[in-house]
Design an enzyme around this catalytic site. Structure first.
Site, PDB file in Angstrom:
ATOM      1  CD  GLU A  72      -7.305 124.477  58.738  1.00  0.00           C
ATOM      2  OE1 GLU A  72      -6.644 124.595  57.442  1.00  0.00           O
ATOM      3  OE2 GLU A  72      -8.328 124.027  58.784  1.00  0.00           O
TER       4      GLU A  72
ATOM      5  CB  CYS B 157     -12.779 124.601  65.891  1.00  0.00           C
ATOM      6  SG  CYS B 157     -12.028 123.043  65.380  1.00  0.00           S
TER       7      CYS B 157
ATOM      8  CB  CYS C  78      -2.036 115.876  63.090  1.00  0.00           C
ATOM      9  SG  CYS C  78      -2.558 114.821  64.252  1.00  0.00           S
TER      10      CYS C  78
ATOM     11  CB  CYS D 205      -6.976 110.028  60.860  1.00  0.00           C
ATOM     12  SG  CYS D 205      -6.710 109.778  62.650  1.00  0.00           S
TER      13      CYS D 205
ATOM     14  CB  CYS E 126      -7.885 113.677  59.194  1.00  0.00           C
ATOM     15  SG  CYS E 126      -7.427 115.357  60.064  1.00  0.00           S
TER      16      CYS E 126
ATOM     17  CD  GLU F  35      -4.911 113.163  69.672  1.00  0.00           C
ATOM     18  OE1 GLU F  35      -5.742 113.122  68.917  1.00  0.00           O
ATOM     19  OE2 GLU F  35      -4.966 113.442  70.887  1.00  0.00           O
TER      20      GLU F  35
ATOM     21  CB  CYS G 117     -10.052 118.552  60.791  1.00  0.00           C
ATOM     22  SG  CYS G 117      -8.733 118.377  61.473  1.00  0.00           S
TER      23      CYS G 117
HETATM   24  N1  SAH Z   1      -6.776 114.981  66.697  1.00  0.00           N
HETATM   25  C1  SAH Z   1      -8.169 114.987  67.379  1.00  0.00           C
HETATM   26  C2  SAH Z   1      -8.901 116.438  67.250  1.00  0.00           C
HETATM   27  C3  SAH Z   1      -8.507 116.912  65.976  1.00  0.00           C
HETATM   28  S1  SAH Z   1      -9.971 116.429  64.667  1.00  0.00           S
HETATM   29  C4  SAH Z   1      -9.040 113.892  67.053  1.00  0.00           C
HETATM   30  O1  SAH Z   1      -8.691 113.126  66.519  1.00  0.00           O
HETATM   31  O2  SAH Z   1     -10.017 113.943  67.638  1.00  0.00           O
HETATM   32  C5  SAH Z   1     -11.335 116.614  65.225  1.00  0.00           C
HETATM   33  C6  SAH Z   1     -12.400 115.804  64.740  1.00  0.00           C
HETATM   34  O3  SAH Z   1     -12.580 115.970  63.054  1.00  0.00           O
HETATM   35  C7  SAH Z   1     -12.043 114.394  65.022  1.00  0.00           C
HETATM   36  O4  SAH Z   1     -13.088 113.696  65.461  1.00  0.00           O
HETATM   37  C8  SAH Z   1     -11.648 113.913  63.433  1.00  0.00           C
HETATM   38  O5  SAH Z   1     -11.647 112.600  63.306  1.00  0.00           O
HETATM   39  C9  SAH Z   1     -12.749 114.549  62.774  1.00  0.00           C
HETATM   40  N2  SAH Z   1     -12.383 114.802  61.255  1.00  0.00           N
HETATM   41  C10 SAH Z   1     -11.051 114.854  60.616  1.00  0.00           C
HETATM   42  N3  SAH Z   1     -11.175 114.850  59.374  1.00  0.00           N
HETATM   43  C11 SAH Z   1     -12.619 114.751  59.176  1.00  0.00           C
HETATM   44  C12 SAH Z   1     -13.388 114.662  57.926  1.00  0.00           C
HETATM   45  N4  SAH Z   1     -12.702 114.677  56.659  1.00  0.00           N
HETATM   46  N5  SAH Z   1     -14.600 114.237  57.904  1.00  0.00           N
HETATM   47  C13 SAH Z   1     -15.147 114.320  59.089  1.00  0.00           C
HETATM   48  N6  SAH Z   1     -14.587 114.277  60.439  1.00  0.00           N
HETATM   49  C14 SAH Z   1     -13.262 114.522  60.138  1.00  0.00           C
END
Ligand code: SAH
Length: 345
Positions: free
Chosen positions: A92, A105, A112, A116, A119, A163, A336
């Site tokens: 996406e 974006c 990934c 996390c 996420c 990532e 995300c």
């Molecule tokens: N892997 C990279 C980039 C992708 S995520 C990273 O970790 O930075 C982009 C951003 O969205 C990251 O800061 C991630 O932690 C955040 N993110 C992911 N899921 C989220 C959620 N449910 N609520 C708020 N931020 C989120």
């Protein structure tokens, strides 16, 4: 499957073109058609012979992304795209039109590996890296869409699925391609890459002295809290991460952005805010506070307005530059990985 033409840098395309018996300047003509005129298909390459156009479509894939879904937010300012790749995998990307800015974006991986907890992409696991061309194709898609509206792409955030520093070479190659002055000439200063904090890659990025902006998903000021939500913190604990960040700002003179998703009762109290300030003191940085978006497989929820403001006020008092980030496109699942997670239910 045919090779994707957007996987090639201009010099690589030039080599292939001359090997096939064409003069080298043809490569530049093709390059300009793709990256300046934003032509989508060789049939539109009016500066080339019919023969060469045919050769190009026979040899290369020009359409590695197929639109599976195109959702517009209620205010019409945000498009969330679900693309099907050549191997039927999905990614996406999001376009946000906001005042003078048209920001996209983009994704760098299918799924990934960072896992996390909060996420939606992390929750689906890792499938594969995107190639440079698949990353470039996202930029081209939205550049063409904006062009059809008389608009221009102004900013790119590499914060979609995946990532980026786990797919470092492809991401940097994609940036090389879109920033090529003979083509799109998209300035590195208008690109931001967000990483979960892979320390060796931050060091490599620092040494590369690029103009690209760096964002780091910090989300907590201590190992005790960060370990609970970001498994990568076990491998790259907060001390080593922040040392690499500080070193980045000192070596490059560039500001670093820290992302901090506020999660009610976990990382949003006074102690966390205060510790964060002590950790970041004196660093050339900016903190983006974002109340967490709820996701299916994570029980935590975003901090409310009051807790968000009190957290911010601690940072303000300590002189740590910060802002509360606007949520845009939430009504179309533009957080995300949210759209794909919804799709595969
Ligand atoms: N892997 C990279 C980039 C992708 S995520 C990273 O970790 O930075 C982009 C951003 O969205 C990251 O800061 C991630 O932690 C955040 N993110 C992911 N899921 C989220 C959620 N449910 N609520 C708020 N931020 C989120």
């Amino acid at each position: 499957m045919k090779p994707i033409i957007y996987d090639l840098k201009l010099n690589e395309l030039t080599n292939l073109i001359t090997e096939s018996g064409e003069p080298a300047y043809r490569a530049k003509q093709i390059w300009q058609m793709i990256y300046r005129q934003l032509a989508e298909d060789p049939s539109e390459f009016s500066n080339l012979s019919k023969d060469l156009r045919q050769k190009l479509s026979d040899h290369f894939c020009f359409k590695p992304l197929n639109v599976e879904k195109d959702l517009k937010s209620s205010d019409g300012q945000t498009n969330k795209l679900l693309f099907r790749l050549q191997d039927d995998r999905m990614i996406e990307s999001v376009l946000m039109r906001y005042r003078e800015r048209n920001t996209i974006c983009i994704s760098t991986q299918v799924g990934c590996p960072m896992n996390c907890a909060f996420c939606a992409t992390g929750q689906m696991g890792f499938i594969r890296n995107l190639s440079a061309g698949e990353i470039v194709a996202q930029v081209l898609f939205f550049s063409r869409l904006l062009k059809s509206e008389g608009l221009k792409l102004t900013n790119i955030v590499v914060m979609g699925m995946g990532e980026p520093f786990h797919n470092y070479d492809a991401v940097m190659k994609a940036v090389d391609i879109i920033s090529d002055p003979d083509g799109m000439d998209f300035g590195e200063r208008r690109i931001t890459i967000s990483t979960v904090g892979i320390v060796p890659r931050i060091e490599q990025f620092t040494a590369a002295k690029r103009q690209i902006n760096l964002a780091v998903s910090l989300h907590a000021p201590s190992n005790a809290v960060r370990d609970q939500i970001i498994p990568a913190n076990k491998k790259y604990p907060i001390d080593s991460l922040l040392e690499a960040c500080r070193n980045y700002t000192e070596k490059t003179g560039r500001r670093i952005t820290f992302e901090y998703a506020l999660i009610h009762g976990l990382n949003d109290n006074y102690e966390n805010a205060d510790l964060l300030c002590r950790r970041l003191k004196g660093m050339l940085c900016h903190v983006n506070l974002i109340p967490l978006n709820n996701t299916k497989k994570y029980e935590g929820s975003g901090s409310n307005h009051d807790r968000t403001q009190s957290f911010k006020s601690v940072l303000d008092k300590n002189g740590i530059p910060c802002s509360v980030r606007l949520k845009r496109g939430i009504d179309i699942g533009a957080g995300c990985g949210q759209l794909l997670a919804e799709q595969s239910k």
